[in-house]
Design a protein around this motif. Structure first.
Motif, PDB file in Angstrom:
ATOM      1  N   ASP A   1      27.231 -19.507  54.301  1.00 19.28           N
ATOM      2  CA  ASP A   1      27.141 -20.703  55.121  1.00 19.28           C
ATOM      3  C   ASP A   1      25.941 -20.522  56.047  1.00 19.28           C
ATOM      4  OD1 ASP A   1      27.339 -22.824  56.883  1.00 19.28           O
ATOM      5  OD2 ASP A   1      29.441 -22.478  57.373  1.00 19.28           O
ATOM      6  N   PRO A   2      24.886 -21.303  55.856  1.00 19.18           N
ATOM      7  CA  PRO A   2      23.683 -21.121  56.671  1.00 19.18           C
ATOM      8  C   PRO A   2      23.875 -21.469  58.143  1.00 19.18           C
ATOM      9  CG  PRO A   2      23.464 -23.058  55.285  1.00 19.18           C
ATOM     10  CD  PRO A   2      24.713 -22.353  54.852  1.00 19.18           C
ATOM     11  N   GLU A   3      24.984 -22.092  58.487  1.00 18.33           N
ATOM     12  CA  GLU A   3      25.259 -22.389  59.897  1.00 18.33           C
ATOM     13  C   GLU A   3      25.892 -21.192  60.609  1.00 18.33           C
ATOM     14  OE1 GLU A   3      23.960 -24.694  61.422  1.00 18.33           O
ATOM     15  OE2 GLU A   3      23.604 -26.264  59.945  1.00 18.33           O
ATOM     16  N   GLN A   4      26.274 -20.176  59.853  1.00 22.25           N
ATOM     17  CA  GLN A   4      26.913 -18.986  60.417  1.00 22.25           C
ATOM     18  C   GLN A   4      26.002 -17.769  60.251  1.00 22.25           C
ATOM     19  OE1 GLN A   4      29.921 -19.293  61.983  1.00 22.25           O
ATOM     20  NE2 GLN A   4      29.679 -21.463  61.491  1.00 22.25           N
ATOM     21  N   THR A   5      25.935 -16.949  61.279  1.00 25.94           N
ATOM     22  CA  THR A   5      25.187 -15.703  61.173  1.00 25.94           C
ATOM     23  C   THR A   5      25.903 -14.786  60.192  1.00 25.94           C
ATOM     24  OG1 THR A   5      24.440 -15.936  63.443  1.00 25.94           O
ATOM     25  CG2 THR A   5      24.303 -13.725  62.470  1.00 25.94           C
ATOM     26  N   GLN A   6      25.144 -14.216  59.286  1.00 25.18           N
ATOM     27  CA  GLN A   6      25.715 -13.337  58.267  1.00 25.18           C
ATOM     28  C   GLN A   6      25.995 -11.957  58.866  1.00 25.18           C
ATOM     29  OE1 GLN A   6      26.273 -15.218  55.499  1.00 25.18           O
ATOM     30  NE2 GLN A   6      25.223 -16.693  56.804  1.00 25.18           N
ATOM     31  N   ASN A   7      27.020 -11.315  58.357  1.00 25.10           N
ATOM     32  CA  ASN A   7      27.262  -9.923  58.716  1.00 25.10           C
ATOM     33  C   ASN A   7      26.153  -9.117  58.043  1.00 25.10           C
ATOM     34  OD1 ASN A   7      28.244  -7.162  57.896  1.00 25.10           O
ATOM     35  ND2 ASN A   7      29.866  -7.742  59.322  1.00 25.10           N
ATOM     36  N   ALA A   8      25.287  -8.508  58.854  1.00 27.27           N
ATOM     37  CA  ALA A   8      24.103  -7.835  58.320  1.00 27.27           C
ATOM     38  C   ALA A   8      24.446  -6.771  57.290  1.00 27.27           C
ATOM     39  CB  ALA A   8      23.296  -7.223  59.464  1.00 27.27           C
ATOM     40  N   GLN A   9      25.445  -5.969  57.571  1.00 28.84           N
ATOM     41  CA  GLN A   9      25.816  -4.883  56.652  1.00 28.84           C
ATOM     42  C   GLN A   9      26.297  -5.455  55.321  1.00 28.84           C
ATOM     43  OE1 GLN A   9      28.608  -2.160  58.378  1.00 28.84           O
ATOM     44  NE2 GLN A   9      28.404  -0.688  56.720  1.00 28.84           N
TER      45      GLN A   9
ATOM     46  N   CYS B   1      18.016 -22.675  70.374  1.00 25.43           N
ATOM     47  CA  CYS B   1      18.085 -23.072  71.792  1.00 25.43           C
ATOM     48  C   CYS B   1      17.345 -24.389  72.019  1.00 25.43           C
ATOM     49  CB  CYS B   1      17.499 -21.989  72.691  1.00 25.43           C
ATOM     50  SG  CYS B   1      18.610 -20.595  72.922  1.00 25.43           S
ATOM     51  N   ALA B   2      16.363 -24.688  71.171  1.00 25.36           N
ATOM     52  CA  ALA B   2      15.596 -25.930  71.286  1.00 25.36           C
ATOM     53  C   ALA B   2      16.285 -27.091  70.566  1.00 25.36           C
ATOM     54  CB  ALA B   2      14.187 -25.732  70.743  1.00 25.36           C
ATOM     55  N   GLY B   3      17.488 -26.826  70.034  1.00 26.75           N
ATOM     56  CA  GLY B   3      18.264 -27.920  69.460  1.00 26.75           C
ATOM     57  C   GLY B   3      18.381 -27.970  67.950  1.00 26.75           C
ATOM     58  N   LEU B   4      17.704 -27.074  67.239  1.00 20.32           N
ATOM     59  CA  LEU B   4      17.856 -27.063  65.787  1.00 20.32           C
ATOM     60  C   LEU B   4      19.184 -26.411  65.416  1.00 20.32           C
ATOM     61  CD1 LEU B   4      14.355 -25.983  64.394  1.00 20.32           C
ATOM     62  CD2 LEU B   4      15.234 -28.294  64.740  1.00 20.32           C
ATOM     63  N   SER B   5      19.801 -26.905  64.360  1.00 17.78           N
ATOM     64  CA  SER B   5      20.960 -26.207  63.820  1.00 17.78           C
ATOM     65  C   SER B   5      20.469 -24.879  63.244  1.00 17.78           C
ATOM     66  CB  SER B   5      21.615 -27.039  62.705  1.00 17.78           C
ATOM     67  OG  SER B   5      20.753 -27.103  61.573  1.00 17.78           O
ATOM     68  N   ARG B   6      21.366 -23.953  63.018  1.00 21.66           N
ATOM     69  CA  ARG B   6      20.956 -22.675  62.433  1.00 21.66           C
ATOM     70  C   ARG B   6      20.318 -22.919  61.067  1.00 21.66           C
ATOM     71  NH1 ARG B   6      22.199 -18.393  59.187  1.00 21.66           N
ATOM     72  NH2 ARG B   6      21.658 -16.336  60.040  1.00 21.66           N
ATOM     73  N   HIS B   7      20.889 -23.832  60.291  1.00 19.41           N
ATOM     74  CA  HIS B   7      20.361 -24.143  58.970  1.00 19.41           C
ATOM     75  C   HIS B   7      18.937 -24.686  59.076  1.00 19.41           C
ATOM     76  CE1 HIS B   7      21.404 -26.013  54.762  1.00 19.41           C
ATOM     77  NE2 HIS B   7      20.336 -25.250  54.718  1.00 19.41           N
ATOM     78  N   ASP B   8      18.697 -25.609  59.996  1.00 17.81           N
ATOM     79  CA  ASP B   8      17.343 -26.127  60.176  1.00 17.81           C
ATOM     80  C   ASP B   8      16.393 -25.055  60.685  1.00 17.81           C
ATOM     81  OD1 ASP B   8      17.855 -28.651  59.191  1.00 17.81           O
ATOM     82  OD2 ASP B   8      18.147 -29.562  61.165  1.00 17.81           O
ATOM     83  N   ALA B   9      16.882 -24.169  61.541  1.00 18.22           N
ATOM     84  CA  ALA B   9      16.045 -23.063  62.012  1.00 18.22           C
ATOM     85  C   ALA B   9      15.646 -22.156  60.843  1.00 18.22           C
ATOM     86  CB  ALA B   9      16.764 -22.270  63.102  1.00 18.22           C
ATOM     87  N   LEU B  10      16.583 -21.915  59.917  1.00 17.87           N
ATOM     88  CA  LEU B  10      16.251 -21.151  58.706  1.00 17.87           C
ATOM     89  C   LEU B  10      15.146 -21.855  57.918  1.00 17.87           C
ATOM     90  CD1 LEU B  10      19.802 -20.167  57.449  1.00 17.87           C
ATOM     91  CD2 LEU B  10      18.030 -18.558  58.163  1.00 17.87           C
ATOM     92  N   HIS B  11      15.248 -23.178  57.809  1.00 14.97           N
ATOM     93  CA  HIS B  11      14.220 -23.940  57.097  1.00 14.97           C
ATOM     94  C   HIS B  11      12.876 -23.861  57.816  1.00 14.97           C
ATOM     95  CE1 HIS B  11      17.268 -26.719  54.870  1.00 14.97           C
ATOM     96  NE2 HIS B  11      17.254 -25.483  54.402  1.00 14.97           N
ATOM     97  N   ALA B  12      12.902 -23.903  59.146  1.00 11.90           N
ATOM     98  CA  ALA B  12      11.657 -23.806  59.905  1.00 11.90           C
ATOM     99  C   ALA B  12      10.979 -22.457  59.660  1.00 11.90           C
ATOM    100  CB  ALA B  12      11.939 -24.014  61.394  1.00 11.90           C
ATOM    101  N   VAL B  13      11.732 -21.378  59.790  1.00  8.54           N
ATOM    102  CA  VAL B  13      11.170 -20.044  59.523  1.00  8.54           C
ATOM    103  C   VAL B  13      10.760 -19.950  58.057  1.00  8.54           C
ATOM    104  CG1 VAL B  13      11.661 -17.561  59.462  1.00  8.54           C
ATOM    105  CG2 VAL B  13      12.433 -18.941  61.414  1.00  8.54           C
ATOM    106  N   GLY B  14      11.596 -20.483  57.176  1.00  6.28           N
ATOM    107  CA  GLY B  14      11.286 -20.470  55.746  1.00  6.28           C
ATOM    108  C   GLY B  14      10.003 -21.208  55.418  1.00  6.28           C
ATOM    109  N   SER B  15       9.694 -22.268  56.162  1.00  8.60           N
ATOM    110  CA  SER B  15       8.454 -23.004  55.908  1.00  8.60           C
ATOM    111  C   SER B  15       7.237 -22.138  56.238  1.00  8.60           C
ATOM    112  CB  SER B  15       8.430 -24.321  56.691  1.00  8.60           C
ATOM    113  OG  SER B  15       8.306 -24.107  58.074  1.00  8.60           O
ATOM    114  N   VAL B  16       7.349 -21.334  57.290  1.00  9.89           N
ATOM    115  CA  VAL B  16       6.255 -20.417  57.634  1.00  9.89           C
ATOM    116  C   VAL B  16       6.140 -19.333  56.560  1.00  9.89           C
ATOM    117  CG1 VAL B  16       5.386 -18.755  59.353  1.00  9.89           C
ATOM    118  CG2 VAL B  16       6.497 -20.874  60.099  1.00  9.89           C
ATOM    119  N   LEU B  17       7.282 -18.810  56.119  1.00 15.38           N
ATOM    120  CA  LEU B  17       7.281 -17.797  55.064  1.00 15.38           C
ATOM    121  C   LEU B  17       6.672 -18.352  53.779  1.00 15.38           C
ATOM    122  CD1 LEU B  17       8.028 -15.024  53.933  1.00 15.38           C
ATOM    123  CD2 LEU B  17      10.334 -15.931  53.491  1.00 15.38           C
ATOM    124  N   ALA B  18       7.066 -19.566  53.398  1.00 14.10           N
ATOM    125  CA  ALA B  18       6.537 -20.177  52.166  1.00 14.10           C
ATOM    126  C   ALA B  18       5.021 -20.357  52.257  1.00 14.10           C
ATOM    127  CB  ALA B  18       7.231 -21.505  51.902  1.00 14.10           C
TER     128      ALA B  18
END
Length: 124
Positions: free
Chosen positions: A5-13, A71-88
């Motif tokens: 679920d991209p809205e939830q932080t994954q258990n890193a381990q 903190c700026a108002g993006l959902s976690r899922h949208d934040a993943l997409h934002a970082v992902g856009s830079v990665l892409a």
């Protein structure tokens, strides 16, 4: 781990214990169930997995960006997409590197540090 679920932080381990293909498959399953219309589901899921990997590994620029973006108002899922856009974009630049062009982890990290919710909303 059987569900992503991209809205939830994954258990890193748990996340890092999965095979890379399992991570991508989990992201694909999530987007299929959400009926997301994507041009390339596997590529989209691979970017999700790559960003989640960076978070789970504690890559500081990405961890800071995720906090800043949410903190700026993006959902976690949208934040993943934002970082992902830079990665892409970074991956695209690596694949199309011109002679003499310097593309590095440092340039990726700097782009992540500059990323804001506003710049992403305007179409990074």
């Amino acid at each position: 781990m059987h569900r992503y679920d991209p809205e939830q932080t994954q258990n890193a381990q748990e996340w890092l214990a999965l095979d890379e293909q399992e991570r991508i498959s989990l992201a694909e399953k999530y987007h299929r169930a959400a009926r997301s219309k994507l041009p390339n589901l596997t590529a989209h899921a691979a970017i999700h997995a790559a960003v989640e990997n960076q978070i789970a590994e504690g890559h500081e620029p990405v961890v800071r960006a995720m906090a800043r973006l949410t903190c700026a108002g993006l959902s976690r899922h949208d934040a993943l997409h934002a970082v992902g856009s830079v990665l892409a974009k970074h991956l695209f630049d690596l694949l199309h590197e011109k002679s003499g062009t310097m593309i590095s982890t440092a340039s990726y990290d700097a782009a992540i540090e500059r990323l804001t919710a506003d710049t992403w909303r305007r179409g990074y």
